[in-house]
Design a protein around this motif. Structure first.
Motif, short mmCIF file in Angstrom:
data_model
loop_
_atom_site.label_atom_id
_atom_site.label_comp_id
_atom_site.label_asym_id
_atom_site.label_seq_id
_atom_site.Cartn_x
_atom_site.Cartn_y
_atom_site.Cartn_z
N ARG A 338 0.96 -10.30 -3.44
CA ARG A 338 1.08 -11.74 -3.19
C ARG A 338 1.66 -12.05 -1.82
O ARG A 338 1.42 -13.12 -1.27
CB ARG A 338 1.94 -12.38 -4.28
N ARG A 339 2.40 -11.12 -1.29
CA ARG A 339 2.96 -11.31 0.04
C ARG A 339 2.11 -10.66 1.12
O ARG A 339 2.52 -10.50 2.25
CB ARG A 339 4.40 -10.79 0.07
N GLY A 340 0.89 -10.29 0.75
CA GLY A 340 -0.04 -9.72 1.72
C GLY A 340 0.27 -8.30 2.10
O GLY A 340 -0.19 -7.81 3.14
N GLY A 341 1.06 -7.60 1.27
CA GLY A 341 1.50 -6.26 1.62
C GLY A 341 0.77 -5.16 0.86
O GLY A 341 -0.10 -5.42 0.03
N ARG A 342 1.14 -3.94 1.19
CA ARG A 342 0.60 -2.76 0.54
C ARG A 342 1.72 -1.78 0.27
O ARG A 342 2.66 -1.65 1.08
CB ARG A 342 -0.43 -2.08 1.44
N ILE A 343 1.64 -1.09 -0.85
CA ILE A 343 2.55 0.03 -1.09
C ILE A 343 1.99 1.24 -0.36
O ILE A 343 0.81 1.58 -0.53
CB ILE A 343 2.69 0.31 -2.59
N ALA A 344 2.81 1.87 0.46
CA ALA A 344 2.34 3.00 1.26
C ALA A 344 2.61 4.34 0.58
O ALA A 344 1.81 5.27 0.72
CB ALA A 344 3.01 2.98 2.63
N HIS A 345 3.72 4.44 -0.16
CA HIS A 345 4.08 5.75 -0.71
C HIS A 345 5.12 5.57 -1.80
O HIS A 345 5.97 4.67 -1.72
CB HIS A 345 4.64 6.65 0.40
#
Length: 421
Positions: A338-345
């Motif tokens: 929702r905040r335009g982010g991605r989980i990287a690891h």
């Protein structure tokens, strides 16, 4: 046929015809399932990216997509989240060849003809607005037919069926055609109709149809990145390029830590990392007591500065009694999106004397990856004992620690104050 380049175009506006009715035979030969235009790059269908790229141009008023008769469900799924939805017209069913599909797309516009039409391949998702602008400007300057192209920089060889080079072609003046190819609508419709009536079906692009009909074709510079995705290697390269572009926009890198503990109680299994593991006891908790997923969930909330698992899912709320902890982790993943982010690891460490984690490590990684929407290579699951020290050493319970790396758009200052379950 005379070239009427100075005739004022009939109709108004510009329509893009997107050709997406092909079967992608070369891609299918590489083992990919389904038409290439619906395969994902950067987690989105190629066609969706193409439509959004065209829709971003203020020169394009409407977009009509020509699709295969069998692909309506694929098309509807592909356009589900595109930004260009307000420019989309109803899709048109294509024909047996690309040439036939373009003609049918043109005929669908004949009752309310636009001034100009831009024909673009559905498998060219990296078209840029500058190239569209160059094609459109040439049309608006009175050119009847315009194609985007790039001058050839490689030496071109003619090769026979046996693989022998028969001659070398001078590359001076040779250009490689791209799309979009732009036309005055009346010019290209008439050219396609003539070709159809005369049984001319061997043209590989629309500029060739217009050229055959007697029109001068103007080339303008295309884009270096405006590649057509044709083979499996094209798909892999495009996917890597798209993901790098996406990651580059997420320059706010956050790291959060999570820690959780649950005690043992009488039972016959534990749930760890979303995996059921047979054991002579269970973990005690309000939910399913998956200590691993709880730690990961809190780590993600920590990276977002968005409270903790208890603020989103209060243990006093009876609706979470016995709930699968997948729900909690899915919620945290949604908060990132929702905040335009991605989980990287995700890095998880489980601390216990028993049960043994090693035999279940891969299943946990796969389950966590599925919940988070990540490649399994971005999920680390480790286990350690506490050398018979402390409550875990006494086999009274299990602890877990997790670290989550999250990437957010630069300038994201949302403190997550609206935390709700």
């Amino acid at each position: 046929m005379p070239n009427n380049a100075n005739t004022v175009p009939r109709g108004k506006g510009t329509v893009a015809i997107v050709v997406a009715a092909g079967r992608g035979s070369r891609m299918a030969a590489d083992g990919d399932a389904g038409p290439k235009q619906y395969l994902p790059i950067g987690a989105r269908p190629i066609l969706a990216l193409t439509l959004d790229a065209l829709g971003a141009s203020h020169r394009i008023d409407r977009i009509v997509t020509v699709i295969h008769a069998d692909d309506r469900a694929l098309y509807d799924a592909a356009i589900g989240d595109i930004e260009a939805r307000n420019k989309l017209m109803a899709p048109v069913t294509g024909g047996a060849t690309r040439q036939a599909s373009v003609r049918l797309g043109l005929e669908s516009l004949a009752d309310a003809p636009p001034a100009y039409v831009l024909v673009h391949d559905g498998a060219r998702p990296f078209i840029d607005t500058a190239t569209i602008e160059r094609v459109w400007n040439a049309l608006d300057a009175g050119k009847p037919a315009v194609l985007a192209a790039l001058p050839c920089t490689d030496t071109i060889k003619r090769v026979d069926d046996a693989g022998r080079v028969t001659n070398t072609l001078p590359r001076d003046g040779l250009w490689a055609a791209q799309t979009p190819q732009g036309f005055r609508f009346d010019v290209v419709l008439d050219a396609h109709r003539q070709a159809f009536e005369r049984g001319e079906t061997s043209f590989t692009d629309d500029a060739a149809v217009a050229e055959w009909a007697g029109h001068a074709i103007t080339a303008v510079r295309g884009g270096e990145d405006n590649i057509k995705i044709t083979t499996r290697s094209d798909l892999v390269a495009a996917d890597e390029c798209m993901r790098l572009q996406q990651w580059a926009t997420l320059g706010d890198i956050r790291v959060g830590n999570g820690y959780d503990v649950h005690a043992f109680a009488p039972g016959d299994h534990v749930i760890l990392g979303g995996v059921r593991i047979g054991h002579d006891r269970r973990l005690k908790g309000h939910s399913d007591a998956d200590v691993a997923l709880h730690a990961i969930t809190d780590a993600i909330f920590g990276a977002l500065a968005d409270g903790d698992i208890g603020s989103h899912f209060p243990p006093s709320d009876p609706q979470w009694k016995g709930a699968a902890s997948d729900i909690f982790l899915e919620h945290a993943v949604t908060r990132v999106a929702r905040r335009g982010g991605r989980i990287a690891h995700i890095d998880l460490t489980i601390i216990c004397e028993e049960p043994k984690i090693g035999p279940h490590r891969d299943a946990m990684r796969a389950r966590i990856a599925a919940i988070c929407g990540l490649p399994v290579q971005r999920i680390a699951v480790k286990a350690t004992t506490s050398e018979s020290l402390g409550f875990t050493g006494r086999r009274e319970g299990i602890a877990a620690m997790a670290t989550a790396t999250v990437r957010l758009p630069l300038g994201d200052d949302d403190a997550g104050s609206d935390a709700t379950a």
